[in-house]
Motif scaffolding. Structure first.
Motif: not given
Ligand SMILES: Nc1ncnc2c1ncn2[C@@H]1O[C@H](COP(=O)(O)OP(=O)(O)OP(=O)(O)O)[C@@H](O)[C@H]1O
Ligand SMILES: [Mg+2]
Lengths: 254, 385
Positions: A10-15, A36-39, A41-43, A52-54, A84-86
């Motif tokens: 997660g990031i900043e306490g958000k899972q 979108n937003g499913s995680g 890019s986080t993965l 910055n991801y914990e 990278f996506q971006y």
């Molecule tokens: N630095 C951050 N601070 C706060 N929230 C974040 C941060 N990075 C990601 N998130 C949140 O984590 C969730 C997952 O984001 P992520 O970028 O992994 O989604 P995604 O599946 O890649 O989406 P997309 O298809 O739009 O690229 C989103 O709700 C996003 O807002």
């Protein structure tokens, strides 16, 4: 090659990642799709070592090594690559100089000798031909003012230069024109071998016509909620994510 | 925080010595000579006095005289000497004017485009005593003439020193003046360096200031555009570590219409170093169609580092294009991760990012040996971070 077990992060306490399991064997191509937003890019970021991801639970092994213990540059040395996506713009740093530094650092990590100027140029020319990469982009500052598609092309070019074992492509297809998708996919397919694996993150089935996956996974709310073969991508294209969301949400209520 | 260098003067622990019989020879300054000196004029000040024996002039047409011996130019001197006092109403400037001895008058006659630059060394001898030096020069670049002026500051020995220098430059019609200032003096050396450029005809002026070391450094850099269609450029980099303090006070004064000015200062501040940027742009009532741009960008590398930046626009004309902006931030984390993800170790990735940050200013140095020298100095500095 890559084994992810119950990964939570997660990031900043958000899972965001709530227990990911994924096993990628040498030579396999896996696709991850999901709203979108499913995680997704986080993965990808967690795998590449973004600080910055914990990571709050689970494990990731890469070629038998504990990936999560390694610094980002060591992961690259081990053979992990994230497109990278971006892609980030770095003013003032020439793309060629950057790639040369990267190639030689990775070679050093792998116990290979650094390429001299001539050797590097020859190597780069080869890969440029392979990727239809334009010389003019390479003499400009890294990604600065590049169009969306040019940035993506540059990512794949870097991938070709670094010869990774596992490439993670985060929406490399978005922003690419039709010809570029074909060129980029060809490039990826050329690098694909019995020891090279690919993890493709995409929203569109179209890319998977070119880079044909062995497995397709759907990531939703930080979990892989469905896995299948390439037919799953076709089904998603047709039906959207609603049927999967419904299944998951019904499951959650139960 | 602002530090007023004059406070140093009255520090009871410090014994100032104004040229107390110090002898500086060729051997003492040899290692400070800048690359390209074989093809440069060299103007040496020792403890604030123009030293003819240590200096060398190779360009035909260039005249360098002791100020007190420049009576043939008395008209010019009367007209322009001390003009900077209108812009610097502080004790340091007054001190220079009151106590300076052995200043220089530099004259580039009309039509003379000097092929070779003038390298100026301000040598302050703090080997035997703490030292105070007050170099003063007046430079006149005649019509259609060109001068490249490179200033370097050198303190010998380990005593404390204060070099309080004033250079006034007059740029006549169609003349071009390029100024490069290099500051990497000892940790005990403090410096007040005022460069006051007065463009009296449609002309071109260009200044690049590179500050890497010293105790307290204060730069006053002025471009006063007193004619129509003047163009002026002011650039600077400061890379600070330890407890160094660098202060850049700039003034761009648009007196007449249709002038263009561009100003960009960049800073990288580490350890407990501090920086100040105070940039003033005046656009007088008469100065319609002024184009004036100013920007100051900073990267702080540590918790203890600090930067104060203050852009100021004072516009009295109504048809002008002016912009200013400033940023203070940390090193770009996204960029750092991007480079690391390509296999580049963190330390090297930071250095690459900072190289990138400073590169556009370095490119402004149009004199090849000086640019290469500055690049090397900056490279060495970034390796140390
Ligand atoms: N630095 C951050 N601070 C706060 N929230 C974040 C941060 N990075 C990601 N998130 C949140 O984590 C969730 C997952 O984001 P992520 O970028 O992994 O989604 P995604 O599946 O890649 O989406 P997309 O298809 O739009 O690229 C989103 O709700 C996003 O807002
Ligand atoms: Mg994403």
């Amino acid at each position: 090659m890559l084994k992810i077990e119950n990964l939570q992060a997660g990031i900043e306490g958000k899972q965001i990642l709530k227990g990911i399991n994924l096993d990628i064997k040498p030579g396999e191509v896996h696709a991850i799709m999901g709203p979108n937003g499913s995680g997704k890019s986080t993965l990808a970021s967690v795998l590449a070592g973004r600080e910055n991801y914990e990571v709050t639970g689970g494990s990731v092994t890469f070629d038998g090594k504990d990936l999560l213990e390694l610094a980002p540059e060591e992961r690259a040395g081990e053979g992990l690559f994230l497109a990278f996506q971006y892609p980030v713009e770095i003013p003032g740093l020439s793309t060629t100089n950057f790639i040369k530094t990267a190639v030689n650092e990775v070679r050093k990590y792998r116990g290979q000798e650094a390429l001299d100027a001539v050797g590097f140029l020859k190597y780069m020319k080869e890969k440029m031909a392979m990727m239809n990469m334009d010389q003019s982009l390479l003499s400009r500052p890294l990604n600065e003012g590049f169009s969306g598609g040019e940035k993506k092309r540059n990512e794949i070019f870097q991938m070709a230069m670094l010869e990774p074992k596992l490439s993670i492509l985060d929406e490399t297809d978005s922003g690419l024109d039709i010809d570029a998708i074909r060129i980029v996919s060809n490039g990826v397919n050329k690098l694909r071998g019995k020891n090279n694996s690919v993890l493709v993150i995409t929203h569109y089935q179209r890319l998977l016509d070119y880079i044909v996956p062995d497995f397709v996974h759907v990531l939703y709310k930080g979990r892989i909620v469905k896995s299948g073969t390439k037919e799953l991508a076709l089904e998603l294209e047709e039906r959207g994510y609603d049927f999967i969301k419904n299944e998951v949400n019904v499951g959650e209520e139960a | 925080m602002e530090i007023y260098p004059h406070q140093l003067l009255f520090n009871k622990d410090t014994q100032w010595n104004l040229d107390g019989g110090s002898v500086v020879g060729v051997a003492d300054i040899e290692r400070y000579r800048l690359p390209g000196h074989e093809k440069a004029n060299e103007l040496v000040f020792v403890n604030g006095r123009f030293d003819l024996n240590l200096s060398k002039f190779i360009s035909p047409g260039l005249q360098v005289l002791a100020l007190e011996n420049a009576s043939e130019h008395s008209e010019l001197i009367e007209k322009h000497f001390g003009h900077s006092a209108e812009y610097l109403k502080d004790g340091m400037h007054a001190l220079n004017t009151a106590l300076m001895q052995g200043g220089a008058f530099v004259y580039v006659p009309a039509g003379v485009e000097l092929a070779h630059p003038v390298y100026v060394y301000h040598v302050t001898d703090a080997r035997a005593h703490d030292a105070l030096a007050l170099p003063r020069s007046l430079v006149f670049v005649g019509k259609n003439a060109q001068l490249q002026w490179v200033e370097n500051f050198v303190t010998l020995g380990s005593g404390s020193s204060l070099t309080n220098q004033v250079t006034e430059v007059v740029v006549d019609t169609d003349a071009r003046f390029y100024h490069y200032k290099l500051q990497q003096d000892s940790k005990e050396a403090s410096l007040v360096s005022s460069t006051h450029i007065r463009q009296i005809g449609k002309s071109f002026a260009y200044a690049v200031t590179i500050s890497l070391d010293g105790h307290i450094v204060r730069n006053n850099t002025h471009m006063v555009m007193e004619a129509e269609y003047c163009e002026s450029h002011m650039y600077g980099i400061y890379l600070l570590q330890g407890k160094t303090h660098v202060d850049n006070h700039t003034i761009v004064d648009n007196v007449k219409p249709n002038c263009y000015s561009n100003e960009l200062y960049k800073g990288v501040i580490g350890d407990e170093a501090t920086g100040v940027f105070n940039g003033k742009i005046f656009v007088r009532q008469d100065a319609q169609k002024t184009n004036a741009y100013q920007s100051n960008k900073n990267i702080l590398l540590s918790e203890g580092a600090s930067m104060n930046t203050k852009p100021q626009l004072e516009i009295f004309a109504d048809d002008v294009k002016c912009s200013h902006g400033c940023t203070i931030g940390r090193l770009d984390e996204e960029g750092l991760f991007y480079l690391q993800s390509r296999g580049i170790p963190e330390k090297q990735a930071k250095s690459l990012l900072l190289h990138g940050f400073t590169s556009d200013i370095l490119e402004k140095i149009q004199l090849d040996p000086i640019r290469e020298y500055a690049e090397e100095s900056i490279h060495r500095r970034l390796e140390m971070l």
